[in-house]
Design an enzyme around this catalytic site. Sequence first.
Site, PDB file in Angstrom:
ATOM      1  N   ASP A 169       0.832  -1.207   0.000  1.00  0.00           N
ATOM      2  CA  ASP A 169       0.000   0.000   0.000  1.00  0.00           C
ATOM      3  C   ASP A 169       0.868   1.260   0.000  1.00  0.00           C
ATOM      4  OD1 ASP A 169      -2.337   1.531   0.088  1.00  0.00           O
ATOM      5  OD2 ASP A 169      -2.643   1.234   2.235  1.00  0.00           O
ATOM      6  N   GLY A 207       1.202  -9.987   4.519  1.00  0.00           N
ATOM      7  CA  GLY A 207       2.178  -9.190   5.265  1.00  0.00           C
ATOM      8  C   GLY A 207       1.690  -8.938   6.676  1.00  0.00           C
ATOM      9  N   TYR A 260      -1.117  -8.322   7.729  1.00  0.00           N
ATOM     10  CA  TYR A 260      -2.426  -8.898   8.033  1.00  0.00           C
ATOM     11  C   TYR A 260      -2.331 -10.369   8.428  1.00  0.00           C
ATOM     12  CZ  TYR A 260      -4.882  -4.670   6.522  1.00  0.00           C
ATOM     13  OH  TYR A 260      -5.372  -3.394   6.411  1.00  0.00           O
TER      14      TYR A 260
END
Length: 170
Positions: free
Chosen positions: A35, A125, A127
């Site tokens: 992100d 990752g 999460y």
Amino acid sequence: MPTNITLVRGDITEQDVDAVVNAANTSLLGGGGVDGAIHRKGGPAVLDECRRLRAGHYGRGLPTGQAVATTAGRLAARWVIHTVGPVYRDSGGDPALLSSCFLESLRVADELGARTVAFPAVSTGAYGWPVADAARIAVEAVRGADTAVEEVRFVLFDEGAYAAFAAQID
């Protein structure tokens, strides 16, 4: 089903495809990992469109498992498709939520007319989704998708993720 599923070990921000998929958070306003990299490389145009989305239909953020597109700004891609993956410990490892990220992203890609789409290893990752399980879910979702996308490229940042996805493709 896409005609071609490929694997690349590398940086998703460097992919020359119609659309790159961002493993976004619900805020759509950037974060860490994929992100943050997409927002940094894509530049202010990506963030500006995400802010417009938040000011409109996604005032409470993008729900887990959904997808929405913005410009890709300075990326080589034309679009960024943002999807929010489930947090493993919070979702109880519900494969339907993770699968939805891929199916919804392909649905948005079809709406855009995208023929080549690059995905990261969504939710693996911060999460916390186990990579081997995430690879299985991702590949099954893509293989079963009813889509006009011609190439799905999984772009894996490290060797472990690449190996987990390769085991599902072979």
